[in-house]
Structures are given as structure tokens and as C-alpha cells.
Design a protein around this motif. Structure first.
Motif, PDB file in Angstrom:
ATOM      1  N   VAL A  60      21.311  39.205 -14.867  1.00 24.12           N
ATOM      2  CA  VAL A  60      20.589  38.457 -13.837  1.00 24.12           C
ATOM      3  C   VAL A  60      19.110  38.810 -13.896  1.00 24.12           C
ATOM      4  O   VAL A  60      18.244  37.932 -13.827  1.00 24.12           O
ATOM      5  CB  VAL A  60      21.169  38.753 -12.430  1.00 24.12           C
ATOM      6  N   ASP A  61      18.790  40.093 -14.055  1.00 26.76           N
ATOM      7  CA  ASP A  61      17.388  40.505 -14.119  1.00 26.76           C
ATOM      8  C   ASP A  61      16.670  39.913 -15.325  1.00 26.76           C
ATOM      9  O   ASP A  61      15.480  39.630 -15.260  1.00 26.76           O
ATOM     10  CB  ASP A  61      17.269  42.032 -14.130  1.00 26.76           C
ATOM     11  N   ALA A  62      17.384  39.703 -16.433  1.00 33.00           N
ATOM     12  CA  ALA A  62      16.761  39.077 -17.615  1.00 33.00           C
ATOM     13  C   ALA A  62      16.353  37.644 -17.306  1.00 33.00           C
ATOM     14  O   ALA A  62      15.291  37.183 -17.731  1.00 33.00           O
ATOM     15  CB  ALA A  62      17.716  39.120 -18.797  1.00 33.00           C
ATOM     16  N   PRO A  69       5.678  34.322 -11.018  1.00 34.79           N
ATOM     17  CA  PRO A  69       5.650  35.688 -11.527  1.00 34.79           C
ATOM     18  C   PRO A  69       7.060  36.248 -11.620  1.00 34.79           C
ATOM     19  O   PRO A  69       7.951  35.825 -10.882  1.00 34.79           O
ATOM     20  CB  PRO A  69       4.829  36.445 -10.479  1.00 34.79           C
ATOM     21  N   PRO A  70       7.265  37.221 -12.529  1.00 29.28           N
ATOM     22  CA  PRO A  70       8.606  37.792 -12.705  1.00 29.28           C
ATOM     23  C   PRO A  70       9.104  38.465 -11.422  1.00 29.28           C
ATOM     24  O   PRO A  70       8.326  38.979 -10.626  1.00 29.28           O
ATOM     25  CB  PRO A  70       8.417  38.832 -13.808  1.00 29.28           C
ATOM     26  N   VAL A  71      10.410  38.455 -11.251  1.00 28.04           N
ATOM     27  CA  VAL A  71      11.043  39.060 -10.074  1.00 28.04           C
ATOM     28  C   VAL A  71      12.278  39.804 -10.560  1.00 28.04           C
ATOM     29  O   VAL A  71      12.784  39.532 -11.648  1.00 28.04           O
ATOM     30  CB  VAL A  71      11.385  37.961  -9.027  1.00 28.04           C
ATOM     31  N   SER A  72      12.753  40.758  -9.790  1.00 34.00           N
ATOM     32  CA  SER A  72      13.986  41.462 -10.148  1.00 34.00           C
ATOM     33  C   SER A  72      14.998  41.319  -9.014  1.00 34.00           C
ATOM     34  O   SER A  72      14.648  40.964  -7.888  1.00 34.00           O
ATOM     35  CB  SER A  72      13.714  42.939 -10.433  1.00 34.00           C
ATOM     36  N   LYS A  73      16.247  41.622  -9.327  1.00 34.96           N
ATOM     37  CA  LYS A  73      17.326  41.466  -8.352  1.00 34.96           C
ATOM     38  C   LYS A  73      17.121  42.353  -7.126  1.00 34.96           C
ATOM     39  O   LYS A  73      17.492  41.985  -6.015  1.00 34.96           O
ATOM     40  CB  LYS A  73      18.660  41.776  -9.045  1.00 34.96           C
ATOM     41  N   THR A  74      16.486  43.496  -7.304  1.00 34.54           N
ATOM     42  CA  THR A  74      16.288  44.428  -6.188  1.00 34.54           C
ATOM     43  C   THR A  74      15.221  43.943  -5.207  1.00 34.54           C
ATOM     44  O   THR A  74      15.189  44.401  -4.071  1.00 34.54           O
ATOM     45  CB  THR A  74      15.895  45.824  -6.705  1.00 34.54           C
ATOM     46  N   THR A  75      14.356  43.023  -5.633  1.00 38.28           N
ATOM     47  CA  THR A  75      13.293  42.541  -4.745  1.00 38.28           C
ATOM     48  C   THR A  75      13.669  41.261  -4.005  1.00 38.28           C
ATOM     49  O   THR A  75      12.857  40.746  -3.244  1.00 38.28           O
ATOM     50  CB  THR A  75      11.991  42.299  -5.536  1.00 38.28           C
ATOM     51  N   LEU A  76      14.874  40.748  -4.216  1.00 35.94           N
ATOM     52  CA  LEU A  76      15.321  39.539  -3.523  1.00 35.94           C
ATOM     53  C   LEU A  76      15.579  39.847  -2.053  1.00 35.94           C
ATOM     54  O   LEU A  76      16.096  40.911  -1.718  1.00 35.94           O
ATOM     55  CB  LEU A  76      16.595  38.995  -4.163  1.00 35.94           C
ATOM     56  N   THR A  77      15.244  38.916  -1.174  1.00 32.06           N
ATOM     57  CA  THR A  77      15.482  39.064   0.256  1.00 32.06           C
ATOM     58  C   THR A  77      16.765  38.323   0.614  1.00 32.06           C
ATOM     59  O   THR A  77      16.884  37.128   0.345  1.00 32.06           O
ATOM     60  CB  THR A  77      14.311  38.467   1.057  1.00 32.06           C
ATOM     61  N   LYS A  78      17.714  39.024   1.230  1.00 35.13           N
ATOM     62  CA  LYS A  78      18.952  38.366   1.668  1.00 35.13           C
ATOM     63  C   LYS A  78      18.628  37.499   2.872  1.00 35.13           C
ATOM     64  O   LYS A  78      17.906  37.910   3.767  1.00 35.13           O
ATOM     65  CB  LYS A  78      20.017  39.395   1.996  1.00 35.13           C
TER      66      LYS A  78
END
Length: 171
Positions: A60-62, A69-78
Motif C-alpha cells: 500500500v505504501d508503494a 505529494p507522496p503519502v504513507s499509510k501511517t499519515t492517513l486520517t481515519k
């Protein structure tokens, strides 16, 4: 009258001195080289342009790193304003999944299976939305084993997510 001649002569000398100084300064400056920048080989206009690369990604992170801009799974807001409507328990096969966003300015949906079975893709789909009002999309996907679904939405320049599990019943 003689004071005017004196003033004009002095002004003329000052202008000559300034022009000589300007010429000296300009001639001592190193030449500047200009290089044209090459355009990127591929211009991405929409989320659909990234689908071929997304299907090849292993995580998912890939896929999220491909975004600008790039984003990662840990920075997603539920978010409670997202709905991932899928069956809780289902028989293996094709099932309908509905994705709904009530967040204003929703640009697109990206749906992942975080625990894909063998020969099943991790990336399921990406769907653009008009970005006005409530956004909704329906898809059909095939599952052979339990799935941990993750819906990622970009809305208003921010990234949101919601997760849902599908348990596949065995005979």
C-alpha cells in the motif's frame, strides 16, 4: 548663465563616469550559461494514468508513494465520513462493494486488499470523482480468501481512510 554651463559640464562628466563604471562592471561579470530543462517522460494527468504502475506495486505504501505529494499509510486520517459498504461474511467469488465519501472536494477513491491471497492483487481499483458534493462509486471484486480492505480518499488536499474486513465462508 555661467553657473548653468558649469552645471551641465559637471552633469556630463558624471554621466560619462557612470557609463564607464557600468561598462567595467558588466565586462567583468562571468558569462551565464542557460540550460533547458527536459520535460518529464510521462505526465500524469489523473489517477487513472497511474493504474498500470499501481497494479505492479507490492505494498500500500508503494502505491501511496506514487501520489504527488507522496503519502504513507501511517499519515492517513481515519474518517467517519467515509463508508466502505461490503459484506461482512460472504462466499468466495465476485461481490459488490460500494464506496461513499461525504467529505467535500473528494478527488478519488483507491481501494486496497491489505491481505491478498495468492494470485490476487493488493491494489483493487482507483476511481476519480467530480470533487463536488457527495462522492460514490460501486465496483465488483473477486475474493477467494478473507480480505482486509482499505479505502483511501484524497479530499481537500488531505488524505483519509477507512477499513473493513470481509470473511470468506468455507464449505
Amino acid at each position: 548663465m555661467s553657473s548653468n554651463k558649469f552645471f551641465v559640464r559637471r552633469l556630463s562628466r558624471s554621466i560619462c563616469a557612470l557609463s564607464l563604471l557600468s561598462f567595467t562592471l558588466l565586462s567583468s561579470v562571468a558569462p551565464v550559461s542557460v540550460q533547458a530543462q527536459t520535460a518529464p517522460t510521462k505526465v500524469v494527468n489523473s489517477i487513472e494514468d497511474l493504474i498500470p504502475e499501481m497494479t505492479k506495486a507490492a505494498t500500500v505504501d508503494a502505491v501511496l508513494a506514487m501520489m504527488r505529494p507522496p503519502v504513507s499509510k501511517t499519515t492517513l486520517t481515519k474518517s467517519d465520513y467515509l463508508l466502505l459498504d461490503s459484506p461482512t461474511i460472504a462466499v468466495a467469488g465476485i461481490m459488490s462493494i460500494r464506496m461513499v465519501s461525504e467529505i467535500p472536494g473528494t478527488e478519488f477513491f483507491i481501494l486496497f486488499n491489505q491481505t491478498p491471497a495468492d494470485k490476487e492483487p493488493m491494489f483493487i481499483t482507483a476511481v476519480s470523482t467530480p470533487g463536488i458534493g457527495k462522492a460514490e462509486a460501486k465496483i465488483k471484486a473477486k475474493f477467494s480468501k478473507n480480505a482486509d480492505l482499505l479505502l483511501v480518499v484524497k479530499a481537500g488536499g488531505r488524505w483519509y481512510s477507512v477499513a473493513n474486513d470481509i470473511k470468506i465462508a468455507t464449505k
